[in-house]
Scaffold this motif. Structure first.
Motif, PDB file in Angstrom:
ATOM      1  N   ALA A 124      28.037  41.543  28.716  1.00 23.60           N
ATOM      2  CA  ALA A 124      28.493  41.715  30.193  1.00 23.60           C
ATOM      3  C   ALA A 124      29.891  40.622  30.763  1.00 23.60           C
ATOM      4  CB  ALA A 124      27.339  40.168  30.620  1.00 23.60           C
ATOM      5  N   TYR A 125      30.289  39.948  28.951  1.00 23.54           N
ATOM      6  CA  TYR A 125      31.978  39.544  29.708  1.00 23.54           C
ATOM      7  C   TYR A 125      32.387  40.985  29.966  1.00 23.54           C
ATOM      8  CZ  TYR A 125      36.190  38.257  26.992  1.00 23.54           C
ATOM      9  OH  TYR A 125      37.041  38.313  26.558  1.00 23.54           O
ATOM     10  N   ARG A 126      32.415  41.653  28.760  1.00 19.79           N
ATOM     11  CA  ARG A 126      33.261  43.108  28.356  1.00 19.79           C
ATOM     12  C   ARG A 126      33.637  43.525  30.330  1.00 19.79           C
ATOM     13  NH1 ARG A 126      37.366  44.591  26.473  1.00 19.79           N
ATOM     14  NH2 ARG A 126      36.992  46.547  26.992  1.00 19.79           N
ATOM     15  N   ASN A 127      31.847  43.754  31.216  1.00 11.50           N
ATOM     16  CA  ASN A 127      32.012  44.104  32.424  1.00 11.50           C
ATOM     17  C   ASN A 127      32.829  43.538  33.245  1.00 11.50           C
ATOM     18  OD1 ASN A 127      30.657  46.599  31.232  1.00 11.50           O
ATOM     19  ND2 ASN A 127      28.612  46.021  31.975  1.00 11.50           N
ATOM     20  N   TYR A 128      32.662  42.425  33.261  1.00 10.39           N
ATOM     21  CA  TYR A 128      32.881  40.449  33.785  1.00 10.39           C
ATOM     22  C   TYR A 128      34.582  41.224  33.587  1.00 10.39           C
ATOM     23  CZ  TYR A 128      34.859  36.137  35.129  1.00 10.39           C
ATOM     24  OH  TYR A 128      35.210  35.315  36.262  1.00 10.39           O
ATOM     25  N   ILE A 129      35.114  40.627  33.217  1.00  2.00           N
ATOM     26  CA  ILE A 129      36.646  41.593  32.589  1.00  2.00           C
ATOM     27  C   ILE A 129      37.371  41.988  33.371  1.00  2.00           C
ATOM     28  CG2 ILE A 129      36.783  39.370  30.952  1.00  2.00           C
ATOM     29  CD1 ILE A 129      37.854  41.961  29.078  1.00  2.00           C
ATOM     30  N   LEU A 130      36.706  43.715  33.221  1.00  2.00           N
ATOM     31  CA  LEU A 130      37.360  45.223  33.556  1.00  2.00           C
ATOM     32  C   LEU A 130      37.135  44.669  35.380  1.00  2.00           C
ATOM     33  CD1 LEU A 130      35.930  47.340  30.879  1.00  2.00           C
ATOM     34  CD2 LEU A 130      38.213  45.796  30.773  1.00  2.00           C
ATOM     35  N   ASP A 131      35.994  43.848  35.085  1.00  2.00           N
ATOM     36  CA  ASP A 131      35.804  43.222  36.962  1.00  2.00           C
ATOM     37  C   ASP A 131      37.445  43.145  37.557  1.00  2.00           C
ATOM     38  OD1 ASP A 131      34.134  45.684  37.004  1.00  2.00           O
ATOM     39  OD2 ASP A 131      32.403  44.229  36.868  1.00  2.00           O
ATOM     40  N   GLU A 132      37.092  42.216  36.824  1.00  2.00           N
ATOM     41  CA  GLU A 132      38.639  40.485  37.447  1.00  2.00           C
ATOM     42  C   GLU A 132      40.364  42.081  37.830  1.00  2.00           C
ATOM     43  OE1 GLU A 132      38.342  37.673  38.017  1.00  2.00           O
ATOM     44  OE2 GLU A 132      36.128  38.402  37.982  1.00  2.00           O
ATOM     45  N   PHE A 133      39.818  43.179  36.410  1.00  2.00           N
ATOM     46  CA  PHE A 133      41.120  43.857  36.586  1.00  2.00           C
ATOM     47  C   PHE A 133      41.392  44.236  38.039  1.00  2.00           C
ATOM     48  CE2 PHE A 133      41.752  42.572  31.715  1.00  2.00           C
ATOM     49  CZ  PHE A 133      42.952  41.968  31.890  1.00  2.00           C
ATOM     50  N   ARG A 134      39.939  44.726  38.441  1.00  2.00           N
ATOM     51  CA  ARG A 134      40.117  45.304  39.657  1.00  2.00           C
ATOM     52  C   ARG A 134      40.066  44.728  40.745  1.00  2.00           C
ATOM     53  NH1 ARG A 134      35.434  48.047  36.607  1.00  2.00           N
ATOM     54  NH2 ARG A 134      36.156  49.334  35.389  1.00  2.00           N
ATOM     55  N   LYS A 135      40.262  43.146  40.721  1.00  2.00           N
ATOM     56  CA  LYS A 135      40.589  42.449  42.166  1.00  2.00           C
ATOM     57  C   LYS A 135      41.950  42.799  42.593  1.00  2.00           C
ATOM     58  CE  LYS A 135      36.688  38.832  41.397  1.00  2.00           C
ATOM     59  NZ  LYS A 135      36.966  37.786  40.642  1.00  2.00           N
ATOM     60  N   PRO A 136      42.065  42.590  43.580  1.00  3.52           N
ATOM     61  CA  PRO A 136      43.575  43.108  43.949  1.00  3.52           C
ATOM     62  C   PRO A 136      44.522  42.138  43.843  1.00  3.52           C
ATOM     63  CG  PRO A 136      41.640  43.311  46.411  1.00  3.52           C
ATOM     64  CD  PRO A 136      41.124  42.326  45.571  1.00  3.52           C
ATOM     65  N   LEU A 137      45.856  42.316  43.826  1.00  2.00           N
ATOM     66  CA  LEU A 137      46.769  41.395  42.914  1.00  2.00           C
ATOM     67  C   LEU A 137      47.911  42.085  43.482  1.00  2.00           C
ATOM     68  CD1 LEU A 137      45.699  42.220  38.523  1.00  2.00           C
ATOM     69  CD2 LEU A 137      44.816  40.583  40.425  1.00  2.00           C
ATOM     70  N   ASN A 138      48.702  41.116  43.168  1.00  2.00           N
ATOM     71  CA  ASN A 138      50.274  40.916  44.425  1.00  2.00           C
ATOM     72  C   ASN A 138      50.804  41.308  42.407  1.00  2.00           C
ATOM     73  OD1 ASN A 138      52.687  41.109  45.237  1.00  2.00           O
ATOM     74  ND2 ASN A 138      52.319  38.327  45.637  1.00  2.00           N
ATOM     75  N   ILE A 139      50.707  42.223  42.235  1.00  2.00           N
ATOM     76  CA  ILE A 139      51.972  43.162  41.452  1.00  2.00           C
ATOM     77  C   ILE A 139      53.742  44.421  41.543  1.00  2.00           C
ATOM     78  CG2 ILE A 139      51.849  44.758  39.525  1.00  2.00           C
ATOM     79  CD1 ILE A 139      49.695  43.113  38.633  1.00  2.00           C
ATOM     80  N   ILE A 140      54.568  43.114  40.435  1.00  2.00           N
ATOM     81  CA  ILE A 140      55.863  43.948  40.556  1.00  2.00           C
ATOM     82  C   ILE A 140      55.962  43.659  39.398  1.00  2.00           C
ATOM     83  CG2 ILE A 140      58.119  43.352  41.347  1.00  2.00           C
ATOM     84  CD1 ILE A 140      57.006  41.400  43.827  1.00  2.00           C
ATOM     85  N   VAL A 141      55.934  45.545  39.470  1.00  2.00           N
ATOM     86  CA  VAL A 141      56.677  46.275  37.942  1.00  2.00           C
ATOM     87  C   VAL A 141      58.372  46.266  38.178  1.00  2.00           C
ATOM     88  CG1 VAL A 141      57.232  48.534  37.131  1.00  2.00           C
ATOM     89  CG2 VAL A 141      54.510  47.488  38.283  1.00  2.00           C
ATOM     90  N   LEU A 142      59.147  45.698  37.095  1.00  2.00           N
ATOM     91  CA  LEU A 142      60.310  46.259  36.221  1.00  2.00           C
ATOM     92  C   LEU A 142      60.263  46.870  35.362  1.00  2.00           C
ATOM     93  CD1 LEU A 142      62.892  44.006  35.934  1.00  2.00           C
ATOM     94  CD2 LEU A 142      61.725  43.440  34.151  1.00  2.00           C
ATOM     95  N   GLY A 143      60.652  48.041  36.163  1.00  2.00           N
ATOM     96  CA  GLY A 143      61.427  49.274  35.400  1.00  2.00           C
ATOM     97  C   GLY A 143      62.631  49.186  34.825  1.00  2.00           C
ATOM     98  N   GLY A 144      62.657  50.045  33.811  1.00  6.08           N
ATOM     99  CA  GLY A 144      64.066  50.650  33.387  1.00  6.08           C
ATOM    100  C   GLY A 144      63.763  51.989  32.775  1.00  6.08           C
ATOM    101  N   LYS A 145      64.898  52.280  32.190  1.00  6.23           N
ATOM    102  CA  LYS A 145      64.857  53.116  31.100  1.00  6.23           C
ATOM    103  C   LYS A 145      64.335  52.159  29.747  1.00  6.23           C
ATOM    104  CE  LYS A 145      67.953  55.934  34.242  1.00  6.23           C
ATOM    105  NZ  LYS A 145      69.346  56.525  34.309  1.00  6.23           N
ATOM    106  N   THR A 146      64.698  53.514  28.847  1.00  5.67           N
ATOM    107  CA  THR A 146      64.766  52.668  27.733  1.00  5.67           C
ATOM    108  C   THR A 146      65.891  51.771  27.309  1.00  5.67           C
ATOM    109  OG1 THR A 146      62.550  55.094  26.287  1.00  5.67           O
ATOM    110  CG2 THR A 146      64.187  53.573  24.827  1.00  5.67           C
ATOM    111  N   GLY A 147      65.622  50.901  26.819  1.00  3.75           N
ATOM    112  CA  GLY A 147      67.210  49.965  25.842  1.00  3.75           C
ATOM    113  C   GLY A 147      66.859  49.179  27.214  1.00  3.75           C
ATOM    114  N   SER A 148      67.048  49.491  27.858  1.00  6.18           N
ATOM    115  CA  SER A 148      67.328  48.205  29.388  1.00  6.18           C
ATOM    116  C   SER A 148      66.947  46.901  28.938  1.00  6.18           C
ATOM    117  CB  SER A 148      66.885  48.653  30.943  1.00  6.18           C
ATOM    118  OG  SER A 148      66.797  50.368  31.005  1.00  6.18           O
ATOM    119  N   GLY A 149      66.257  46.265  28.447  1.00  4.22           N
ATOM    120  CA  GLY A 149      66.295  45.512  28.334  1.00  4.22           C
ATOM    121  C   GLY A 149      64.985  44.332  28.719  1.00  4.22           C
TER     122      GLY A 149
END
Length: 339
Positions: A124-149
């Protein structure tokens, strides 16, 4: 007193009370609630034997076999539990919240402990946490080519008050074919997800959360589907760092490793590099010319990264041209443009 709790209440109590996971060592190693202590009712081979008896003979015979195995261990269980929970309050769970946790909780309750169990158990814990990641989140992705730091910039963003999830840090892998060099062994995906949730649960989901741009797999660890899908449609702050800066950074990071380690990592991308580039990269590394070897490898990595970036909605990608190795300044610049 034994109190069954739903997952959310169980985890809330876990902030102040210890958890005992009574599953087998193998189950625990595959994945467990961060901080839980394993006091297995059955060792791996014992669990297998009881399971076989259940399938071949039946429930009653398996139950009696389990009693024979567990009986001599009872006093040891209580002693171990007292060390884990000297204040006599403890949380207990097994796989499905059934006989194993129930029996263990009854034993501890008889020994004077206040015990709470988890309804539905670890499943039940596993199902719960995976559902938590499906909730709408305000994600910002930091992108950059390999070696960008990107990792250094990510932590500078945190120092400047932002929320982050360091996926590579939790996975013990830096993402590329060379990403395992110098790292501790990777956790199994299941436990990676558990560790990720432990960090995630401490964040304010009403505020934005920064993550690095990653492939679905970080080494052998998979990003949970709910989080991954949101990362793919999130806004991206792409730091376009000059190649010379990236080469120097990567040389400083990887030149310390042996030729054999670098060769093995290079061999893993042979098909992607092509035979000619692969051969030239190995020759450069063998001669100690790490800059040339790195430059050749980046031919593949840059092409692959830009291909992935091209699949995103252009309006969601904001590019920052970076011509210096200064994570602090880069983080400030990104924040000025995104606040």
């Amino acid at each position: 007193m034994i109190k069954p709790l739903p997952v959310e209440q169980f985890l809330e109590k876990a902030k102040t009370q210890p958890i005992i996971d009574v599953r087998s060592p193998g189950e625990y190693e595959r994945g467990h609630i961060v901080g839980a202590v394993n006091i297995p009712l059955f060792e791996n081979h014992e669990r297998a034997e009881v399971g076989t008896r259940y399938k071949k003979v039946g429930k009653e015979s398996a139950f009696l076999m389990g009693l024979d195995i567990v009986g001599p261990k009872l006093s040891g269980f209580v002693k171990k539990a007292n060390k884990v929970a000297p204040n006599k309050e403890v949380l207990v769970h097994c796989w499905r919240g059934g006989m194993r946790s129930g029996s263990f909780a009854t034993l501890l309750n008889s020994a004077g402990m206040k015990v709470s169990t988890m309804i539905g158990g670890y499943k039940a814990y596993r199902n719960y946490i995976l559902d938590e990641f499906r909730k709408p989140l305000n994600i910002i992705v930091l992108g950059g080519k390999t070696g960008s730091g990107k990792t250094e910039v990510l932590y500078e963003l945190e120092k400047q008050g932002e929320q982050i999830l360091d996926l590579e840090g939790l996975a013990n892998h830096k993402g590329s074919s060379f990403g395992m060099l110098g790292q501790a062994p990777q956790p199994m995906t299941e436990h990676f997800e558990n560790m990720l949730y432990e960090k995630f649960s401490k964040l304010d989901t009403n505020r934005r959360i920064w993550v690095e741009d990653e492939s679905r797999n970080i080494g052998c660890c998979n990003i949970p589907d709910g989080l991954w899908q949101q990362m793919r449609v999130a806004n991206v702050a792409f730091i376009d760092v000059q190649k010379e800066i990236r080469i120097k950074r990567l040389v400083n990071e990887y030149a310390q490793f042996s030729f054999e380690e670098l060769k093995t990592a290079t061999d893993r991308i042979l098909k992607r590099l092509g035979g000619q580039h692969h051969k030239a990269a190995l020759e450069a590394l063998a001669q100690g010319d790490f800059s040339i070897g790195t430059d050749i490898a980046l031919t593949y990595y840059d092409k692959a990264y830009l291909h992935g970036l091209s699949k995103r909605e252009p309006s969601k990608v904001k590019t920052f041209e970076i011509n210096e190795n200064n994570p602090i300044a880069t983080a400030k610049r990104i924040l000025e443009a995104t606040n």
